[in-house]
Design a protein around this motif. Structure first.
Motif, PDB file in Angstrom:
ATOM      1  N   ASP A 167     -86.317 104.579  -1.811  1.00  0.00           N
ATOM      2  CA  ASP A 167     -87.492 103.726  -1.734  1.00  0.00           C
ATOM      3  C   ASP A 167     -88.369 103.967  -2.964  1.00  0.00           C
ATOM      4  N   PRO A 168     -89.373 103.106  -3.193  1.00  0.00           N
ATOM      5  CA  PRO A 168     -90.197 103.227  -4.396  1.00  0.00           C
ATOM      6  C   PRO A 168     -91.041 104.498  -4.414  1.00  0.00           C
ATOM      7  N   GLU A 169     -91.114 105.197  -3.300  1.00  0.00           N
ATOM      8  CA  GLU A 169     -91.905 106.426  -3.251  1.00  0.00           C
ATOM      9  C   GLU A 169     -91.074 107.681  -3.511  1.00  0.00           C
ATOM     10  N   THR A 170     -89.823 107.535  -3.852  1.00  0.00           N
ATOM     11  CA  THR A 170     -88.994 108.688  -4.176  1.00  0.00           C
ATOM     12  C   THR A 170     -89.426 109.247  -5.517  1.00  0.00           C
ATOM     13  N   VAL A 171     -89.654 110.576  -5.569  1.00  0.00           N
ATOM     14  CA  VAL A 171     -90.142 111.236  -6.779  1.00  0.00           C
ATOM     15  C   VAL A 171     -89.197 112.381  -7.129  1.00  0.00           C
ATOM     16  N   ILE A 172     -88.818 112.475  -8.403  1.00  0.00           N
ATOM     17  CA  ILE A 172     -87.995 113.583  -8.905  1.00  0.00           C
ATOM     18  C   ILE A 172     -88.854 114.397  -9.860  1.00  0.00           C
ATOM     19  N   THR A 173     -88.989 115.695  -9.568  1.00  0.00           N
ATOM     20  CA  THR A 173     -89.817 116.576 -10.380  1.00  0.00           C
ATOM     21  C   THR A 173     -88.978 117.716 -10.933  1.00  0.00           C
ATOM     22  N   PRO A 174     -88.834 117.813 -12.261  1.00  0.00           N
ATOM     23  CA  PRO A 174     -88.159 118.982 -12.838  1.00  0.00           C
ATOM     24  C   PRO A 174     -89.144 120.146 -12.880  1.00  0.00           C
ATOM     25  N   TYR A 175     -88.802 121.243 -12.217  1.00  0.00           N
ATOM     26  CA  TYR A 175     -89.659 122.419 -12.224  1.00  0.00           C
ATOM     27  C   TYR A 175     -89.315 123.309 -13.408  1.00  0.00           C
ATOM     28  N   ARG A 176     -90.337 123.792 -14.099  1.00  0.00           N
ATOM     29  CA  ARG A 176     -90.115 124.663 -15.260  1.00  0.00           C
ATOM     30  C   ARG A 176     -89.260 125.850 -14.830  1.00  0.00           C
ATOM     31  N   CYS A 196     -79.433 124.951 -13.570  1.00  0.00           N
ATOM     32  CA  CYS A 196     -78.899 126.055 -14.374  1.00  0.00           C
ATOM     33  C   CYS A 196     -77.374 126.066 -14.396  1.00  0.00           C
ATOM     34  N   GLY A 197     -76.739 125.423 -13.420  1.00  0.00           N
ATOM     35  CA  GLY A 197     -75.283 125.364 -13.370  1.00  0.00           C
ATOM     36  C   GLY A 197     -74.621 126.572 -12.728  1.00  0.00           C
ATOM     37  N   LYS A 198     -75.392 127.516 -12.216  1.00  0.00           N
ATOM     38  CA  LYS A 198     -74.818 128.745 -11.662  1.00  0.00           C
ATOM     39  C   LYS A 198     -74.933 128.852 -10.145  1.00  0.00           C
ATOM     40  N   SER A 199     -75.532 127.862  -9.489  1.00  0.00           N
ATOM     41  CA  SER A 199     -75.680 127.903  -8.038  1.00  0.00           C
ATOM     42  C   SER A 199     -74.316 127.963  -7.367  1.00  0.00           C
ATOM     43  N   ARG A 200     -74.244 128.656  -6.249  1.00  0.00           N
ATOM     44  CA  ARG A 200     -73.010 128.691  -5.461  1.00  0.00           C
ATOM     45  C   ARG A 200     -73.000 127.572  -4.423  1.00  0.00           C
ATOM     46  N   ARG A 231     -73.770 124.237  -5.540  1.00  0.00           N
ATOM     47  CA  ARG A 231     -73.910 123.026  -6.346  1.00  0.00           C
ATOM     48  C   ARG A 231     -73.455 121.794  -5.581  1.00  0.00           C
ATOM     49  N   PRO A 232     -74.182 120.714  -5.712  1.00  0.00           N
ATOM     50  CA  PRO A 232     -75.233 120.450  -6.679  1.00  0.00           C
ATOM     51  C   PRO A 232     -76.613 120.953  -6.255  1.00  0.00           C
ATOM     52  N   PHE A 233     -76.681 121.647  -5.107  1.00  0.00           N
ATOM     53  CA  PHE A 233     -77.967 122.110  -4.613  1.00  0.00           C
ATOM     54  C   PHE A 233     -78.339 123.461  -5.224  1.00  0.00           C
ATOM     55  N   CYS A 234     -79.633 123.701  -5.324  1.00  0.00           N
ATOM     56  CA  CYS A 234     -80.145 124.950  -5.878  1.00  0.00           C
ATOM     57  C   CYS A 234     -80.106 126.048  -4.821  1.00  0.00           C
ATOM     58  N   ASP A 235     -79.709 127.250  -5.222  1.00  0.00           N
ATOM     59  CA  ASP A 235     -79.744 128.401  -4.318  1.00  0.00           C
ATOM     60  C   ASP A 235     -80.633 129.521  -4.858  1.00  0.00           C
ATOM     61  N   GLY A 236     -81.391 129.251  -5.924  1.00  0.00           N
ATOM     62  CA  GLY A 236     -82.307 130.246  -6.480  1.00  0.00           C
ATOM     63  C   GLY A 236     -81.706 131.125  -7.558  1.00  0.00           C
ATOM     64  N   THR A 237     -80.435 130.931  -7.884  1.00  0.00           N
ATOM     65  CA  THR A 237     -79.773 131.757  -8.892  1.00  0.00           C
ATOM     66  C   THR A 237     -80.472 131.679 -10.243  1.00  0.00           C
ATOM     67  N   HIS A 238     -81.169 130.570 -10.527  1.00  0.00           N
ATOM     68  CA  HIS A 238     -81.872 130.437 -11.811  1.00  0.00           C
ATOM     69  C   HIS A 238     -82.841 131.596 -12.044  1.00  0.00           C
ATOM     70  N   ASN A 239     -83.397 132.160 -10.970  1.00  0.00           N
ATOM     71  CA  ASN A 239     -84.299 133.313 -11.111  1.00  0.00           C
ATOM     72  C   ASN A 239     -83.544 134.560 -11.555  1.00  0.00           C
ATOM     73  N   ILE A 298     -80.642 134.726 -13.240  1.00  0.00           N
ATOM     74  CA  ILE A 298     -80.072 134.629 -14.593  1.00  0.00           C
ATOM     75  C   ILE A 298     -81.118 134.307 -15.657  1.00  0.00           C
ATOM     76  N   ARG A 299     -82.374 134.219 -15.221  1.00  0.00           N
ATOM     77  CA  ARG A 299     -83.484 133.932 -16.141  1.00  0.00           C
ATOM     78  C   ARG A 299     -83.291 132.612 -16.888  1.00  0.00           C
ATOM     79  N   PHE A 300     -82.880 131.597 -16.145  1.00  0.00           N
ATOM     80  CA  PHE A 300     -82.722 130.249 -16.692  1.00  0.00           C
ATOM     81  C   PHE A 300     -84.054 129.762 -17.244  1.00  0.00           C
ATOM     82  N   ARG A 301     -84.015 129.111 -18.390  1.00  0.00           N
ATOM     83  CA  ARG A 301     -85.224 128.579 -19.013  1.00  0.00           C
ATOM     84  C   ARG A 301     -85.047 127.105 -19.338  1.00  0.00           C
TER      85      ARG A 301
END
Length: 83
Positions: A3-12, A46-50, A52-60, A62-65
């Protein structure tokens, strides 16, 4: 369908967070089940989640930037500075 209210936010340094209704498809057009996450989901950047395609926090771990906003791109060998 989204719907038009769908929002995608990339988190730093983190995932892409999708809020709102959405449909997630693989490259063949097959739906990827959201498994109870039909209105809010975090997608791995980050490409390292177990999960995928969902995030599991692995970016923390591996210090993904990555920035939250758009990147201007990277210079390639032979590029001439402009300006």
């Amino acid at each position: 369908m989204p719907d038009p209210e769908t929002v995608i936010t990339p988190y730093r340094d983190g995932p892409l967070l999708i809020r709102g209704s959405f449909k997630l498809l693989d490259q063949n057009g097959e739906e990827i089940p959201a498994a109870g996450r039909e209105t809010t989901v975090a997608l791995c950047r980050c490409g390292k989640s177990r999960m995928r395609p969902f995030c599991d926090g692995t970016h923390n771990v591996i210090r993904f930037r990555a920035p939250s906003g758009a990147e201007l791109g990277r210079a390639t060998p032979g590029d001439q500075p402009t300006g």
